[in-house]
Motif scaffolding. Sequence first.
Motif, PDB file in Angstrom:
ATOM      1  N   UNK A  17       0.832  -1.206   0.000  1.00  0.00           N
ATOM      2  CA  UNK A  17       0.000   0.000   0.000  1.00  0.00           C
ATOM      3  C   UNK A  17       0.864   1.253   0.000  1.00  0.00           C
ATOM      4  N   UNK A  18       0.608   2.176  -0.918  1.00  0.00           N
ATOM      5  CA  UNK A  18       1.363   3.435  -0.915  1.00  0.00           C
ATOM      6  C   UNK A  18       1.005   4.340   0.263  1.00  0.00           C
ATOM      7  N   UNK A  19      -0.057   3.977   0.999  1.00  0.00           N
ATOM      8  CA  UNK A  19      -0.474   4.797   2.139  1.00  0.00           C
ATOM      9  C   UNK A  19       0.266   4.441   3.421  1.00  0.00           C
ATOM     10  N   UNK A  20       1.091   3.386   3.376  1.00  0.00           N
ATOM     11  CA  UNK A  20       1.764   2.887   4.574  1.00  0.00           C
ATOM     12  C   UNK A  20       3.276   3.016   4.430  1.00  0.00           C
ATOM     13  N   UNK A  21       3.916   3.529   5.465  1.00  0.00           N
ATOM     14  CA  UNK A  21       5.363   3.397   5.629  1.00  0.00           C
ATOM     15  C   UNK A  21       5.582   2.280   6.648  1.00  0.00           C
ATOM     16  N   UNK A  22       6.122   1.178   6.192  1.00  0.00           N
ATOM     17  CA  UNK A  22       6.365   0.046   7.080  1.00  0.00           C
ATOM     18  C   UNK A  22       7.684   0.301   7.810  1.00  0.00           C
ATOM     19  N   UNK A  23       7.577   0.747   9.052  1.00  0.00           N
ATOM     20  CA  UNK A  23       8.754   1.113   9.839  1.00  0.00           C
ATOM     21  C   UNK A  23       9.540  -0.115  10.260  1.00  0.00           C
ATOM     22  N   UNK A  24       8.833  -1.151  10.699  1.00  0.00           N
ATOM     23  CA  UNK A  24       9.484  -2.372  11.189  1.00  0.00           C
ATOM     24  C   UNK A  24       8.456  -3.480  11.266  1.00  0.00           C
ATOM     25  N   UNK A  25       8.955  -4.701  11.263  1.00  0.00           N
ATOM     26  CA  UNK A  25       8.133  -5.887  11.512  1.00  0.00           C
ATOM     27  C   UNK A  25       8.740  -6.612  12.703  1.00  0.00           C
ATOM     28  N   UNK A  26       7.926  -6.872  13.703  1.00  0.00           N
ATOM     29  CA  UNK A  26       8.384  -7.597  14.884  1.00  0.00           C
ATOM     30  C   UNK A  26       7.548  -8.853  15.038  1.00  0.00           C
ATOM     31  N   UNK A  27       8.162  -9.899  15.592  1.00  0.00           N
ATOM     32  CA  UNK A  27       7.470 -11.178  15.703  1.00  0.00           C
ATOM     33  C   UNK A  27       7.294 -11.573  17.160  1.00  0.00           C
ATOM     34  N   UNK A  28       6.307 -12.425  17.372  1.00  0.00           N
ATOM     35  CA  UNK A  28       5.963 -12.899  18.700  1.00  0.00           C
ATOM     36  C   UNK A  28       5.437 -14.328  18.544  1.00  0.00           C
ATOM     37  N   UNK A  29       5.444 -15.089  19.622  1.00  0.00           N
ATOM     38  CA  UNK A  29       4.821 -16.414  19.606  1.00  0.00           C
ATOM     39  C   UNK A  29       3.326 -16.254  19.327  1.00  0.00           C
ATOM     40  N   UNK A  57      13.008 -10.333  16.273  1.00  0.00           N
ATOM     41  CA  UNK A  57      12.336 -11.414  16.995  1.00  0.00           C
ATOM     42  C   UNK A  57      11.988 -10.956  18.409  1.00  0.00           C
ATOM     43  N   UNK A  58      10.781 -11.303  18.852  1.00  0.00           N
ATOM     44  CA  UNK A  58      10.310 -10.849  20.151  1.00  0.00           C
ATOM     45  C   UNK A  58      10.047 -11.962  21.136  1.00  0.00           C
ATOM     46  N   UNK A  59       9.013 -11.792  21.933  1.00  0.00           N
ATOM     47  CA  UNK A  59       8.729 -12.683  23.060  1.00  0.00           C
ATOM     48  C   UNK A  59       8.418 -14.097  22.598  1.00  0.00           C
ATOM     49  N   UNK A  60       8.952 -15.052  23.337  1.00  0.00           N
ATOM     50  CA  UNK A  60       8.740 -16.460  22.996  1.00  0.00           C
ATOM     51  C   UNK A  60       7.667 -17.124  23.841  1.00  0.00           C
ATOM     52  N   UNK A  61       7.128 -16.406  24.838  1.00  0.00           N
ATOM     53  CA  UNK A  61       6.088 -16.972  25.695  1.00  0.00           C
ATOM     54  C   UNK A  61       5.287 -15.834  26.321  1.00  0.00           C
ATOM     55  N   UNK A  62       4.107 -16.138  26.860  1.00  0.00           N
ATOM     56  CA  UNK A  62       3.299 -15.103  27.517  1.00  0.00           C
ATOM     57  C   UNK A  62       3.972 -14.564  28.779  1.00  0.00           C
ATOM     58  N   UNK A  63       3.437 -13.458  29.289  1.00  0.00           N
ATOM     59  CA  UNK A  63       3.977 -12.855  30.496  1.00  0.00           C
ATOM     60  C   UNK A  63       3.900 -13.796  31.688  1.00  0.00           C
ATOM     61  N   UNK A  64       2.788 -14.523  31.813  1.00  0.00           N
ATOM     62  CA  UNK A  64       2.538 -15.327  33.007  1.00  0.00           C
ATOM     63  C   UNK A  64       2.264 -16.782  32.680  1.00  0.00           C
ATOM     64  N   UNK A  65       1.552 -17.036  31.638  1.00  0.00           N
ATOM     65  CA  UNK A  65       0.981 -18.358  31.378  1.00  0.00           C
ATOM     66  C   UNK A  65       1.871 -19.200  30.472  1.00  0.00           C
ATOM     67  N   UNK A  66       1.458 -20.436  30.272  1.00  0.00           N
ATOM     68  CA  UNK A  66       2.170 -21.328  29.365  1.00  0.00           C
ATOM     69  C   UNK A  66       1.783 -21.015  27.923  1.00  0.00           C
ATOM     70  N   UNK A  67       2.699 -21.298  27.009  1.00  0.00           N
ATOM     71  CA  UNK A  67       2.458 -20.989  25.612  1.00  0.00           C
ATOM     72  C   UNK A  67       1.384 -21.901  25.038  1.00  0.00           C
ATOM     73  N   UNK A  68       0.560 -21.319  24.151  1.00  0.00           N
ATOM     74  CA  UNK A  68      -0.453 -22.062  23.408  1.00  0.00           C
ATOM     75  C   UNK A  68      -0.371 -21.616  21.963  1.00  0.00           C
ATOM     76  N   UNK A  69      -0.393 -22.559  21.018  1.00  0.00           N
ATOM     77  CA  UNK A  69      -0.286 -22.226  19.605  1.00  0.00           C
ATOM     78  C   UNK A  69      -1.531 -22.704  18.851  1.00  0.00           C
ATOM     79  N   UNK A  70      -1.603 -22.335  17.568  1.00  0.00           N
ATOM     80  CA  UNK A  70      -2.776 -22.638  16.747  1.00  0.00           C
ATOM     81  C   UNK A  70      -2.395 -23.535  15.579  1.00  0.00           C
TER      82      UNK A  70
END
Length: 310
Positions: free
Chosen positions: A25-37, A65-78
């Motif tokens: 999209x020409x309307x967006x400047x993509x500053x960065x892409x960050x990832x998470x679990x 690359x960012x967080x690999x798990x939640x703040x408190x709980x166990x990880x759950x994926x889809x």
Amino acid sequence: MTRGIILDCDPGHDDAVAMLLAWGSPAIELIAVTTVFGNQTIEKTTRNALAVAAVAGIEGVPFARGAERPLVREIETAEATHGESGLDGPSLPPPAIELDRRHAVQLIVEEIMARPPGTVTLVPTAALTNIALAARLEPRIVPRVREVVLMGGAYAGGNWTAAAEFNILIDPEAAHIVFSAGWPVTMVGLDVTHHALATPDVVDRIAALGTPVSRFFEELMTFFRAAYRNTQGFDHPPVHDPVAVAYVIDPAVLSVRPAPVSIELTGTHTRGMTVADLRAPAPPGTRTSVATGIDADRFWGLVTDAIARL
């Protein structure tokens, strides 16, 4: 004028489309892409983000690359929805760019602090862990962010439980921090994204562009359609995450109204529920809003145009 965004994501088929829309999209400047679990483990979502960057020809944009798990709980994926890789269906190319050496949270903070106030929009389409950590690490970013437009939640039911949407459910404590931080938050939830359906007409229209990126989209949707039919009974898959990006590009895509939103943290059957109070006009000073309607044709027009540009 372009809008500068940081896309925080867990690719994921619909996250991949969000990346294509943001870059095309020409309307967006993509500053960065960050990832998470989220849709898969952090190793897989990060690998997928880099693969989508290779497909789309994204360059000059830091990926962290960012967080690999939640703040408190166990990880759950889809995995049931997105497959063992998190992006099953297409053949993924090797990464063409290297990860930024910074942690995603550090990158988010530094990019916001380096730019004039009001020029960065955060667009999280996954668990809100990175965004919550950034707000806690450096509270000065909160008044500098223009707004947070997130895909997550719902004011009427969930998809991962009867009450909760997946992105909120897998780290509700992070969601609580983000919704209550004090910056403007727009919740783009299931109430509208369940109407952003990749019907055969939509897929055929994009496939007819005849480009490598359009074929990639078609392959994504072929797997996604089968997965959604098997796991949630949809005839056509809802493509959630790019709706948040589309709203930043063109606010007319969504109907939005201010409303107080609270995150349920302790309910036996309602943990992760986004409790939106729509009973009356929002009190003065309400900083949270919820999307209540979508112009699906307008949305798919933006996606098609962006993919054509790639």
